[in-house]
Design an enzyme around this catalytic site. Sequence first.
Site, PDB file in Angstrom:
ATOM      1  N   GLY A 151      14.415  -9.703  11.560  1.00  9.03           N
ATOM      2  CA  GLY A 151      14.532  -8.294  11.246  1.00  9.03           C
ATOM      3  C   GLY A 151      13.226  -7.638  11.560  1.00  9.03           C
ATOM      4  CB  ALA A 152       9.790  -8.021  11.919  1.00  7.63           C
ATOM      5  NE  ARG A 211      -4.085  -1.889   0.545  1.00  6.05           N
ATOM      6  CZ  ARG A 211      -5.407  -1.856  -0.007  1.00  6.05           C
ATOM      7  NH1 ARG A 211      -5.622  -0.943  -0.695  1.00  6.05           N
ATOM      8  NH2 ARG A 211      -6.101  -2.781   0.197  1.00  6.05           N
ATOM      9  CD  GLN A 268       6.839   2.089   7.040  1.00  5.79           C
ATOM     10  OE1 GLN A 268       7.838   2.497   6.732  1.00  5.79           O
ATOM     11  NE2 GLN A 268       6.198   1.655   6.007  1.00  5.79           N
ATOM     12  CB  THR A 273      16.063 -20.164  17.286  1.00  4.85           C
ATOM     13  OG1 THR A 273      15.398 -21.092  16.508  1.00  4.85           O
ATOM     14  CG2 THR A 273      17.146 -20.521  17.416  1.00  4.85           C
ATOM     15  CE  LYS A 319      11.374  -4.472   6.439  1.00  2.00           C
ATOM     16  NZ  LYS A 319      10.285  -4.162   7.470  1.00  2.00           N
ATOM     17  CE  LYS A 336      17.750 -17.918  13.867  1.00  2.45           C
ATOM     18  NZ  LYS A 336      16.972 -18.175  12.831  1.00  2.45           N
TER      19      LYS A 336
END
Length: 280
Positions: free
Chosen positions: A132-133, A15, A251, A155, A68, A158
Amino acid sequence: MDLYCVMGNPVEHSRSPWIHARFAELTGQALDYSRRLVPLGGFEAAVAAFRAETTGTARGCNVTVPFKFEAAALAQHLSPRAMLARAVNTLRFDDDGIHGDNTDGAGLVADITLHAGVALAGSELLLLGAGGAAAGVLGPLLEAGPRRVVVANRTLSKAIAVVQRHAALALQHGITLEAHALPSVPGEFDVLVNGTASSLAGGEVPVAARVLRHGALAVDMMYGPAAAGFMDWARAHGAVPRDGLGMLVEQAAESFALWRGVRPPSSQVLAELRALVEGK
């Protein structure tokens, strides 16, 4: 004409062109914003091709999955929040090189505090995911001043890595920051943010409903049909569900301000977009 775009794979659902076109219209900015489908492994070449456009001057681009991390590696200059996240969703092309920033966290915080009307200061917050998010929003969430933040991931290693990277920022703000595996998250929370790919993949919510305090805000970073399952789950367990549409607009507003030096009327555009998406 100044050129901007969003790069991703897939990207046809984005969008962002509508949002930025509306921002430009409402702020009197002249620009062209498009979608660009980038082949896997072809991100750097796609940025170079975009910058070589002859139809206008490429000024910047938004970056979505799965590029990203590549965008962070490509940028010569990173903002502090992008350095912390190690992921970039906004590139700006300047005379001194490519500048990278991550506006996702600022967008999420703005949506929670302004549009959902929920204070993050002093709250207990659970962030699901360590990719990444999630990494992109953790820094701004900490700066909003919650009392306790738990990062939970399938995990555990991480989650620990993301927490360790943000430990100094949490200490600076006096926040308890913990890492846990998803099945063993302790306690109940005022705010839950789903930064996993579970909604995108159509999977089940990856945490037990016991983590939700009654009336807690449960936010999925996805929106539209992808977020429906998570929102139904949250509602069924006494939480207030919210999708990621507000985060998307906020954002984008942060990116627009970074590019154009003008803050667009995000609340108006969010209301218009939600009416459009929901067919009202």
